[in-house]
Design a protein around this motif. Structure first.
Motif, PDB file in Angstrom:
ATOM      1  N   PRO A  64       0.844  -1.207   0.000  1.00 31.58           N
ATOM      2  CA  PRO A  64       0.000   0.000   0.000  1.00 31.58           C
ATOM      3  C   PRO A  64       0.872   1.247   0.000  1.00 31.58           C
ATOM      4  N   THR A  65       0.603   2.131  -0.935  1.00 32.42           N
ATOM      5  CA  THR A  65       1.386   3.353  -1.080  1.00 32.42           C
ATOM      6  C   THR A  65       0.472   4.563  -1.046  1.00 32.42           C
ATOM      7  N   ARG A  66       0.850   5.519  -0.250  1.00 26.86           N
ATOM      8  CA  ARG A  66       0.032   6.726  -0.103  1.00 26.86           C
ATOM      9  C   ARG A  66       0.467   7.776  -1.123  1.00 26.86           C
ATOM     10  N   PHE A  67      -0.525   8.392  -1.765  1.00 32.26           N
ATOM     11  CA  PHE A  67      -0.267   9.457  -2.737  1.00 32.26           C
ATOM     12  C   PHE A  67      -0.758  10.783  -2.175  1.00 32.26           C
ATOM     13  N   ALA A  68      -0.236  11.862  -2.736  1.00 33.55           N
ATOM     14  CA  ALA A  68      -0.646  13.209  -2.342  1.00 33.55           C
ATOM     15  C   ALA A  68      -1.614  13.776  -3.375  1.00 33.55           C
ATOM     16  N   GLY A  69      -2.267  14.890  -3.010  1.00 35.75           N
ATOM     17  CA  GLY A  69      -3.174  15.558  -3.949  1.00 35.75           C
ATOM     18  C   GLY A  69      -4.532  15.888  -3.369  1.00 35.75           C
ATOM     19  N   ARG A  70      -4.757  15.514  -2.102  1.00 39.27           N
ATOM     20  CA  ARG A  70      -6.067  15.773  -1.497  1.00 39.27           C
ATOM     21  C   ARG A  70      -6.395  17.268  -1.439  1.00 39.27           C
ATOM     22  N   THR A  71      -5.371  18.077  -1.254  1.00 36.97           N
ATOM     23  CA  THR A  71      -5.595  19.516  -1.072  1.00 36.97           C
ATOM     24  C   THR A  71      -5.348  20.322  -2.348  1.00 36.97           C
ATOM     25  N   MET A  72      -5.270  19.633  -3.484  1.00 30.60           N
ATOM     26  CA  MET A  72      -4.930  20.312  -4.738  1.00 30.60           C
ATOM     27  C   MET A  72      -5.933  21.411  -5.091  1.00 30.60           C
ATOM     28  N   ASP A  73      -7.220  21.172  -4.894  1.00 29.83           N
ATOM     29  CA  ASP A  73      -8.225  22.177  -5.235  1.00 29.83           C
ATOM     30  C   ASP A  73      -8.037  23.453  -4.414  1.00 29.83           C
ATOM     31  N   LEU A  74      -7.742  23.285  -3.137  1.00 28.04           N
ATOM     32  CA  LEU A  74      -7.510  24.441  -2.269  1.00 28.04           C
ATOM     33  C   LEU A  74      -6.269  25.209  -2.703  1.00 28.04           C
ATOM     34  N   THR A  75      -5.229  24.486  -3.058  1.00 25.53           N
ATOM     35  CA  THR A  75      -3.990  25.131  -3.498  1.00 25.53           C
ATOM     36  C   THR A  75      -4.201  25.905  -4.792  1.00 25.53           C
ATOM     37  N   LEU A  76      -4.890  25.300  -5.742  1.00 26.75           N
ATOM     38  CA  LEU A  76      -5.130  25.978  -7.011  1.00 26.75           C
ATOM     39  C   LEU A  76      -6.005  27.218  -6.831  1.00 26.75           C
ATOM     40  N   PHE A  77      -6.926  27.152  -5.886  1.00 27.19           N
ATOM     41  CA  PHE A  77      -7.741  28.324  -5.579  1.00 27.19           C
ATOM     42  C   PHE A  77      -6.862  29.466  -5.080  1.00 27.19           C
ATOM     43  N   ALA A  78      -5.934  29.154  -4.180  1.00 26.81           N
ATOM     44  CA  ALA A  78      -5.037  30.166  -3.633  1.00 26.81           C
ATOM     45  C   ALA A  78      -4.108  30.718  -4.717  1.00 26.81           C
ATOM     46  N   VAL A  79      -3.571  29.830  -5.555  1.00 25.25           N
ATOM     47  CA  VAL A  79      -2.665  30.259  -6.626  1.00 25.25           C
ATOM     48  C   VAL A  79      -3.386  31.180  -7.605  1.00 25.25           C
ATOM     49  N   THR A  80      -4.613  30.820  -7.961  1.00 26.06           N
ATOM     50  CA  THR A  80      -5.393  31.643  -8.892  1.00 26.06           C
ATOM     51  C   THR A  80      -5.633  33.036  -8.325  1.00 26.06           C
ATOM     52  N   ARG A  81      -5.973  33.100  -7.046  1.00 27.96           N
ATOM     53  CA  ARG A  81      -6.217  34.395  -6.409  1.00 27.96           C
ATOM     54  C   ARG A  81      -4.938  35.236  -6.340  1.00 27.96           C
ATOM     55  N   ALA A  82      -3.816  34.590  -6.050  1.00 29.03           N
ATOM     56  CA  ALA A  82      -2.556  35.322  -5.983  1.00 29.03           C
ATOM     57  C   ALA A  82      -2.172  35.877  -7.360  1.00 29.03           C
ATOM     58  N   LEU A  83      -2.361  35.071  -8.391  1.00 28.57           N
ATOM     59  CA  LEU A  83      -2.061  35.538  -9.752  1.00 28.57           C
ATOM     60  C   LEU A  83      -2.965  36.703 -10.137  1.00 28.57           C
ATOM     61  N   ASP A  84      -4.213  36.627  -9.737  1.00 26.03           N
ATOM     62  CA  ASP A  84      -5.147  37.717 -10.032  1.00 26.03           C
ATOM     63  C   ASP A  84      -4.696  39.005  -9.351  1.00 26.03           C
ATOM     64  N   VAL A  85      -4.225  38.885  -8.115  1.00 26.89           N
ATOM     65  CA  VAL A  85      -3.744  40.057  -7.386  1.00 26.89           C
ATOM     66  C   VAL A  85      -2.511  40.655  -8.061  1.00 26.89           C
ATOM     67  N   ILE A  86      -1.546  39.806  -8.405  1.00 29.98           N
ATOM     68  CA  ILE A  86      -0.292  40.280  -8.986  1.00 29.98           C
ATOM     69  C   ILE A  86      -0.514  40.915 -10.355  1.00 29.98           C
ATOM     70  N   VAL A  87      -1.241  40.202 -11.225  1.00 37.67           N
ATOM     71  CA  VAL A  87      -1.487  40.735 -12.570  1.00 37.67           C
ATOM     72  C   VAL A  87      -2.319  42.007 -12.490  1.00 37.67           C
ATOM     73  N   GLY A  88      -3.316  42.028 -11.618  1.00 36.24           N
ATOM     74  CA  GLY A  88      -4.143  43.218 -11.462  1.00 36.24           C
ATOM     75  C   GLY A  88      -3.337  44.419 -10.992  1.00 36.24           C
ATOM     76  N   GLU A  89      -2.389  44.185 -10.081  1.00 35.29           N
ATOM     77  CA  GLU A  89      -1.569  45.287  -9.584  1.00 35.29           C
ATOM     78  C   GLU A  89      -0.598  45.785 -10.651  1.00 35.29           C
ATOM     79  N   LEU A  90      -0.037  44.881 -11.412  1.00 35.98           N
ATOM     80  CA  LEU A  90       0.854  45.282 -12.504  1.00 35.98           C
ATOM     81  C   LEU A  90       0.103  46.148 -13.524  1.00 35.98           C
ATOM     82  N   TRP A  91      -1.115  45.729 -13.851  1.00 36.08           N
ATOM     83  CA  TRP A  91      -1.930  46.503 -14.809  1.00 36.08           C
ATOM     84  C   TRP A  91      -2.289  47.861 -14.232  1.00 36.08           C
ATOM     85  N   SER A  92      -2.614  47.894 -12.943  1.00 34.18           N
ATOM     86  CA  SER A  92      -2.978  49.145 -12.288  1.00 34.18           C
ATOM     87  C   SER A  92      -1.793  50.107 -12.253  1.00 34.18           C
TER      88      SER A  92
END
Length: 403
Positions: A64-92
């Protein structure tokens, strides 16, 4: 690297004391986010444990081998929000520089010196600002719908089930599209797959030859229309009506229930207007997806690419689905501007998830943890410094919590 991104969107023009305060906030949030996610990741799940074959002195052995990825949706949500902040600030900051200096960047200033050209570019800038959220949503939906057709395992089960319910599609048609793409069904070649669509022909009172890839090259659009006739345009209109009514029956009770918090004629009117707009958006989404497929298969595709067997195989093997995926997301333009940004930032993490593995080796989990901690630190620091930069409902909630 992460602090570099932070300094880009916050800026280091202020006094060193302010910069140090921001760095302190960023590091504090980074540490808190790191250990918080590690706590979530520590919980074991049977869905992420598989039997893997290992070579041993006594031969192959399943462990039996344990894999990771349970929190991937939460991580991608955070990454998307951070990118939105950075790109939005650069444009501003870009817009601010143009306003203060009264000119464009060096390259643009050389190329566009006349006032008339500057006005044109200003309009283009405004258009880009207005269409950014719509473009994000459209692109995200293209990835999601493509995954729903060809690799549904890359989407959460609840997501797949909801899309299937909204699309109201015969599962046999989806299976046939997959088999055409992966070569199990080939036009002009007997592969023993005719029974799949011939079953649909029986149910929808169509000639049996329509479902035979040897006799029908390509399959007639009547199969895609699923009983609404041969006209692609009539099928699109009927889809719009059915999808609108399905969505309206869902949205109206929810919006009316929300309006009861402060009941009035005005709130009831707003609830009905919101329901109508959202239903039109969803109905248009489904209609554009199906009509995009028909446009590629029978209206535009044959004129551009021809009607040879190989081209028909290519068309039904992905081109027609790509056309539908590309068109459907632009229905977001029917929603109001405020809703567009919330919806686009909601679906973007789902789209990213279709490009990444749902499970991966535990030894690589630190990468996800690092991405989550960096992104969360960027968003939380920005909320405390420039709350207007974190857009949508999330920004308002975080500002009220951290204020």
């Amino acid at each position: 690297m992460s602090f570099l991104c932070f300094t880009i969107f916050i800026g280091l023009q202020d006094a060193p004391t302010n910069t140090l305060n921001r760095l302190t906030k960023w590091l504090a949030t980074f540490v808190a986010a790191w250990f918080s996610l590690k706590l979530l990741q520590s919980k074991k799940s049977e869905a992420y444990i598989d039997l893997v074959s290992y070579d041993t002195p006594h031969g192959a052995e399943l462990r039996p081998t344990r894999f990771a990825g349970r929190t991937m949706d939460l991580t991608l949500f955070a990454v998307t929000r951070a990118l939105d902040v950075i790109v939005g600030e650069l444009w501003s900051q870009r817009k601010l520089r143009k306003t203060v200096l009264g000119k464009w960047s060096t390259v643009s200033d050389i190329l566009l010196r006349s006032l008339k050209r500057r006005l044109i570019i200003g309009k283009v800038d405004k258009l880009i600002s207005n269409l950014t959220d719509s473009a994000i949503f459209s692109t995200s939906c293209a990835f999601i719908m493509w995954a729903w057709i060809y690799s549904p395992d890359r989407l959460p089960r609840a997501y797949v089930k909801w899309i299937k319910s909204a699309a109201a599609v015969d599962e046999r048609l989806v299976i046939a599209l997959r088999r055409v793409r992966y070569g199990e069904i080939k036009y002009g070649v007997e592969t023993g797959q005719a029974h799949l669509l011939q079953g649909m022909c029986t149910d929808y009172n169509l000639p049996m030859d329509y479902g035979d890839p040897v006799k029908s090259i390509p399959f007639p659009c009547e199969i895609v229309h699923m009983g609404t006739g041969s006209s692609c345009e009539f099928h699109a209109v009927s889809r719009m009506f059915r999808s609108f009514m399905w969505a309206f029956s869902t949205y109206v009770p929810l919006n009316i229930a929300l309006s009861l918090r402060s009941p009035s004629i005005k709130s009831l009117k707003q609830a009905l207007q919101s329901s109508f707009r959202s239903s039109a958006f969803l109905g248009s989404f489904i209609t554009l997806f199906y009509y995009g497929i028909c446009l590629a298969r029978t209206r535009i595709g044959p004129r551009l690419f021809g009607t040879s067997i190989s081209k028909c195989q290519q068309m039904d093997g992905g081109t027609c689905i790509g056309a539908g995926c590309s068109l459907c997301g632009w229905s977001i333009l029917l929603e109001n501007k405020g809703r567009r940004k919330d919806i686009s930032l909601f679906v973007a993490p789902r789209a990213l998830a279709t490009l990444l593995p749902r499970r991966y080796l535990m030894e690589n989990q630190w990468r996800e943890t690092l991405a989550f901690a960096m992104s969360t630190a960027v968003v939380f620091t920005c909320v405390s410094e420039r709350p207007q930069r974190v857009r949508g409902v999330l920004g308002k909630v975080l500002h009220s919590v951290l204020a």
